[in-house]
Design a protein around this motif. Structure first.
Motif, PDB file in Angstrom:
ATOM      1  N   GLN A 103      -5.437   0.684  -4.372  1.00 50.30           N
ATOM      2  CA  GLN A 103      -6.021  -0.127  -5.258  1.00 50.30           C
ATOM      3  C   GLN A 103      -5.351  -1.886  -5.453  1.00 50.30           C
ATOM      4  O   GLN A 103      -5.137  -2.425  -5.639  1.00 50.30           O
ATOM      5  CB  GLN A 103      -5.729   0.515  -5.875  1.00 50.30           C
ATOM      6  N   TYR A 117       2.789   1.114  -3.790  1.00 48.33           N
ATOM      7  CA  TYR A 117       2.089   0.774  -5.206  1.00 48.33           C
ATOM      8  C   TYR A 117       0.906   1.814  -4.625  1.00 48.33           C
ATOM      9  O   TYR A 117      -0.221   1.897  -5.686  1.00 48.33           O
ATOM     10  CB  TYR A 117       0.965  -0.211  -5.284  1.00 48.33           C
ATOM     11  N   GLY A 118      -0.135   2.103  -3.043  1.00 48.90           N
ATOM     12  CA  GLY A 118      -1.730   2.121  -3.593  1.00 48.90           C
ATOM     13  C   GLY A 118      -2.432   1.398  -2.608  1.00 48.90           C
ATOM     14  O   GLY A 118      -1.990   0.019  -2.771  1.00 48.90           O
ATOM     15  N   GLY A 159       1.088  -1.155   0.554  1.00 46.52           N
ATOM     16  CA  GLY A 159       0.184   0.300   0.201  1.00 46.52           C
ATOM     17  C   GLY A 159       0.842   1.338  -0.317  1.00 46.52           C
ATOM     18  O   GLY A 159       0.558   2.261  -0.523  1.00 46.52           O
ATOM     19  N   GLN A 160       2.202   1.126   0.491  1.00 49.02           N
ATOM     20  CA  GLN A 160       3.281   2.379   0.884  1.00 49.02           C
ATOM     21  C   GLN A 160       3.918   2.816  -0.699  1.00 49.02           C
ATOM     22  O   GLN A 160       3.735   3.476  -1.164  1.00 49.02           O
ATOM     23  CB  GLN A 160       3.401   2.372   1.719  1.00 49.02           C
TER      24      GLN A 160
END
Length: 442
Positions: free
Chosen positions: A93, A90-91, A87-88
């Motif tokens: 989604q 690539y995000g 998440g940190q």
């Protein structure tokens, strides 16, 4: 199948035990990813709903999916570090895309992974059950203290007294209760402890009034999932931990309820994990695995019906659809949960010790296998900072005591294990206590 009232009471007991662990992963993930309050409610409600669906699939079974054992499914803490890393970089989604991809990989590879069952001799199974119980006791300790170590009020005398009062009430009902009352000793302890906490002014029920009455989780609430090779590969590799935990819990529960666990059983359980994980990615949730917390509940109550666990899944779906109910359960004081948790996790540990009593040690190297496996299994719990200087993925793998216990036990059995029979003749499994209902239709 039990009468409706008993089914609901026993199912509610399982739901209360699994609730804290189920909402913990969404809470930590939402806080670390800096999600808004509205987004946090979305991931919590979706997590509860999908956890309930996953529990029903695992316990009842649909075709080749589900072990058909009384096993509860919940969000895996072991995957949290990998999800935050993805998440940190690539995000969010990409996180859900990686979850969907890893779940699909689990479904496809389940038969191959299930063949590893032959490498689990009785000594490894016994060590695994013992390690599961021991590694859960610190969770109960944090609940007894009131939250996380270092937080204001952690370990206060009020928290400790409330937890021990809950333990005493749970033990008293289990020891002196009869029939149905003894079977719901944990539920009675939770209710009585919560009432005592309310009298002490420790209940915080403001969130119940603020929560909406009804809410339905929508797929892809954070946008369409993104699929990248590296995040999917990291998540799929991390699923090795789920394979170990689900296999261990299937073996543990199978021994408790007297049902042989075969390669086919493990394959169906892993397929259910994969399907549930895919569903979690679609509904803004996370990977799922067999929850060890509830094995202790089976041990202490001796209620072995898988349909009771399916009822717990239905209750979890209801908690996800009716946030007020979820908020009411979330308001249970942590020391009360910790008091009941200590009893249940201790019973899981005792179950492993009982299995060790059936292992033949004289004239074999099983003592060596058990010593090293148990030592490595409790090492991450005894010394949490031991692997702090390793890379993220290695720290994730080696920091899981259940995985270390499994790997060391299997490898040592292959290297130094004896080919002679390794189980002492313990005689047939004793029948369940009179007055307890056992599901025999599986």
């Amino acid at each position: 199948m039990l009468p409706t009232g008993m089914m609901f009471a026993f199912g509610l007991q399982h739901a209360l035990v699994m609730y804290a662990g189920t909402v913990a992963v969404p809470l930590v993930f939402a806080a670390a990813m800096h999600l808004s309050a509205a987004q946090m409610i979305v991931v919590i409600n979706c997590g509860l709903m999908t956890s309930g669906i996953a529990t029903i699939v695992q316990s009842v079974g649909i075709g080749k999916f589900g072990s058909r054992l009384p096993i509860v499914q919940g969000s895996s803490f072991a995957m949290l570090a990998s999800m935050l890393l993805i998440g940190q970089v690539y995000g969010i989604q990409a996180v859900f895309g990686a979850v969907i991809g890893a779940g699909l990989g689990m479904v496809l590879l389940a038969p191959v992974m299930a063949r590893l069952m032959r490498f689990f001799p009785p000594v490894v199974i016994a060590c695994l059950i013992t390690t599961i119980g021991l590694t859960l006791i610190p969770v109960a300790g944090r609940w007894i203290g009131g939250g996380m170590p270092g937080a204001p009020g952690f370990g206060s005398p009020v928290n400790l007294l409330l937890a021990f009062a809950t333990i005493l009430m749970t033990v008293a009902v289990q020891a002196w209760g009869r029939g149905f009352m003894a079977s719901i000793s944990v539920l009675v302890g939770l209710v009585a402890g919560s009432l005592l906490a309310a009298l002490c002014g420790l209940g915080h029920y403001a969130m119940v009034a603020q929560a909406p009455w009804f809410a339905v989780g929508t797929p892809f609430a954070f946008g369409p999932p993104e699929f990248h090779i590296m995040p999917v590969a990291i998540m799929l590799l991390s699923m090795v931990i789920i394979v170990a935990e689900t296999t261990g819990n299937c073996l543990a529960v199978g021994r408790m309820v007297g049902v042989p666990v075969t390669d086919a059983t493990i394959a169906r359980a892993l397929r259910a994990d994969g399907l549930s994980t895919m569903l979690g990615g679609v509904f803004n949730s996370f990977p799922y695995n067999a929850f060890a917390q509830n094995t202790g509940l089976i041990a202490i109550t001796d209620i072995r019906s898988r349909f009771v666990v399916a009822a717990a899944g239905g209750i979890m779906i209801g908690l996800g659809l009716f946030p007020k109910l979820g908020a009411l359960i979330a308001a249970l004081p942590p020391p009360v949960l910790g008091g009941c948790g200590l009893v249940m996790f201790g019973m899981t540990t005792v179950g492993g010790i009982r299995e060790l009593l059936h292992v033949r040690f004289e004239g074999t190297r099983n003592g060596l296998i058990a010593a090293v496996s148990l030592g490595l299994g409790v090492l991450p719990m005894a010394c949490p900072d031991l692997f702090a200087h390793l890379g993220g993925l290695w720290r994730l793998l080696l920091g899981n005591g259940v995985l270390l216990c499994v790997l060391s036990g299997v490898m040592l059995n292959l290297l130094v294990g004896d080919r002679a029979p390794a189980v002492a003749d313990a005689g047939p499994m004793p029948p369940p206590p009179e007055g307890r209902r056992v599901d025999k239709k599986r």
